[in-house]
Design a protein around this motif. Structure first.
Motif, short mmCIF file in Angstrom:
data_model
loop_
_atom_site.label_atom_id
_atom_site.label_comp_id
_atom_site.label_asym_id
_atom_site.label_seq_id
_atom_site.Cartn_x
_atom_site.Cartn_y
_atom_site.Cartn_z
N GLU A 136 -2.50 2.79 5.04
CA GLU A 136 -1.92 4.07 5.45
C GLU A 136 -0.56 4.27 4.77
O GLU A 136 0.24 3.35 4.68
CB GLU A 136 -1.76 4.11 6.98
CG GLU A 136 -1.51 5.49 7.55
CD GLU A 136 -2.62 6.48 7.21
OE1 GLU A 136 -2.37 7.31 6.32
OE2 GLU A 136 -3.70 6.40 7.80
N GLY A 137 -0.32 5.47 4.26
CA GLY A 137 0.94 5.76 3.57
C GLY A 137 0.95 5.32 2.12
O GLY A 137 1.97 5.45 1.43
N LYS A 138 -0.19 4.80 1.63
CA LYS A 138 -0.24 4.32 0.25
C LYS A 138 -1.26 5.06 -0.62
O LYS A 138 -1.50 4.69 -1.76
CB LYS A 138 -0.58 2.81 0.23
CG LYS A 138 0.46 1.93 0.91
CD LYS A 138 0.04 0.47 0.83
CE LYS A 138 1.08 -0.42 1.49
NZ LYS A 138 0.70 -1.85 1.40
N TYR A 196 -2.56 8.56 -2.41
CA TYR A 196 -2.08 9.84 -2.94
C TYR A 196 -3.20 10.54 -3.69
O TYR A 196 -4.09 9.88 -4.26
CB TYR A 196 -0.88 9.62 -3.86
CG TYR A 196 0.30 9.00 -3.16
CD1 TYR A 196 1.34 9.79 -2.65
CD2 TYR A 196 0.39 7.62 -2.98
CE1 TYR A 196 2.42 9.23 -1.99
CE2 TYR A 196 1.46 7.05 -2.31
CZ TYR A 196 2.47 7.86 -1.82
OH TYR A 196 3.54 7.29 -1.16
N ASN A 198 5.68 6.55 -3.74
CA ASN A 198 5.22 7.87 -4.16
C ASN A 198 5.25 7.95 -5.69
O ASN A 198 6.31 7.79 -6.30
CB ASN A 198 6.12 8.96 -3.56
CG ASN A 198 5.54 10.35 -3.78
OD1 ASN A 198 4.93 10.62 -4.79
ND2 ASN A 198 5.76 11.23 -2.81
N PRO A 233 0.80 12.89 -0.85
CA PRO A 233 0.32 11.84 0.07
C PRO A 233 -0.79 12.40 0.96
O PRO A 233 -0.75 13.57 1.37
CB PRO A 233 1.56 11.50 0.90
CG PRO A 233 2.46 12.68 0.79
CD PRO A 233 2.17 13.33 -0.52
N GLU A 264 -3.85 11.31 4.20
CA GLU A 264 -4.23 10.34 5.24
C GLU A 264 -5.38 9.47 4.71
O GLU A 264 -6.39 9.98 4.23
CB GLU A 264 -4.69 11.11 6.49
CG GLU A 264 -4.71 10.26 7.74
CD GLU A 264 -5.02 11.11 8.97
OE1 GLU A 264 -5.90 10.70 9.74
OE2 GLU A 264 -4.39 12.17 9.14
#
Length: 289
Positions: free
Chosen positions: A226-228, A230, A267, A274, A276
């Motif tokens: 998660e958060g990685k 794009y 990022n 980004p 989910e």
């Protein structure tokens, strides 16, 4: 019989293909998803657990049973729905289930009749019990496959690529039967369809080229990336360039334009946005990572 334990299982075919390479898994009661592309070794593993194939090395135990040496004992508590299975087209599901129950050793006529009736209800086929199997849709045939796999109340059920070719309504009906089954049985669902696992299984493993790449709870594996993840819409001729510069884990067409997902700790800029993460991203990051 609380769990199925697979330890250091290996299998190499005569042509030199290493189908399984030191596979170890602990599979508890409930639904367990085995994900991997075609040719990953899933069917070899399923057939070996189902006592239909020998391993070169390793052990498999189901509770106190040694799966590799106590084959007949295992078969008494096993339900198996292979990827391809034959049906007698001119026979009704009621008649064929009754015949298969006799082969399973259920000799009491009343008990057999009750079991067949219950299984036809469970798989939503009771209203079609007198029809010939040859006229069944793909989904109905798969549900019959589950019914025959559940004869004699198995402790372990193996289902290999069950929803390929089913329409969404048939898939949902199939899911309902499987999830109900997983409440007190070990059910192994082998598939290359990520959504099957996401919707059904509290535990899963990803296998490719005969090796286990990842195992765990689907939600927790998603949390790890998660958060990685794009996303960016690119031009068709740019794909190879992006693959060289970024860790591209997925590519798809959206309204005719290529969209890529990349995995990055930071990022990447360059108009990437980004998004989910989902289980598809986990899967492709393991297969192509």
């Amino acid at each position: 019989m609380n769990s199925l334990n697979i330890t250091n299982l290996s299998k190499t075919y005569a042509n030199g293909v290493k189908a399984l390479n030191n596979v170890s898994l602990e599979i508890p009661t409930g639904m367990f998803g085995l994900l991997g592309p075609n040719g990953a070794g899933k069917s070899t593993l399923m057939r070996t657990i189902a006592t239909l194939q020998e391993a070169d090395e390793g052990t498999i135990t189901l509770g106190d049973l040694d799966v590799l040496t106590q084959k007949n004992e295992v078969r008494k508590v096993l339900g198996y729905l292979p990827q391809e299975f034959g049906l007698y087209p001119k026979v009704s599901p009621e008649l064929l289930l009754n015949h298969l129950a006799v082969l399973k050793g259920i000799t009491n006529k009343k008990e057999r009749r009750e079991m067949v009736k219950a299984l036809l209800h469970k798989t939503n086929l009771y209203d079609h019990r007198k029809k010939n199997l040859g006229g069944f849709s793909g989904g109905m045939k798969q549900r019959f496959g589950i019914a025959q796999a559940l004869l004699s109340n198995p402790k372990l059920v193996i289902v290999d690529e069950p929803t390929a070719g089913l329409d969404p309504a048939e898939r949902n009906r199939f899911y309902n039967v499987l999830s109900e089954l997983g409440e007190n049985t070990i059910v192994i669902l082998s598939t290359h369809i990520v959504d099957d696992v996401k919707e059904l299984c509290p535990n899963m493993a990803i296998i490719n080229q005969g090796e286990v790449l990842l195992k765990g709870n689907p939600t927790k594996t998603i949390e790890k990336i998660e958060g990685k993840v794009y996303q960016k819409t690119i031009k068709k001729n740019e794909l190879e360039m992006y693959k060289q510069e970024y860790k591209v884990i997925a590519e798809k067409l959206l309204q005719g334009k290529p969209v890529i997902h990349v995995l990055s700790d930071h990022n990447p800029g360059n108009d990437f946005i980004p998004i989910e993460a989902d289980l598809n991203d986990v899967y492709f990051s393991q297969i192509f990572g």
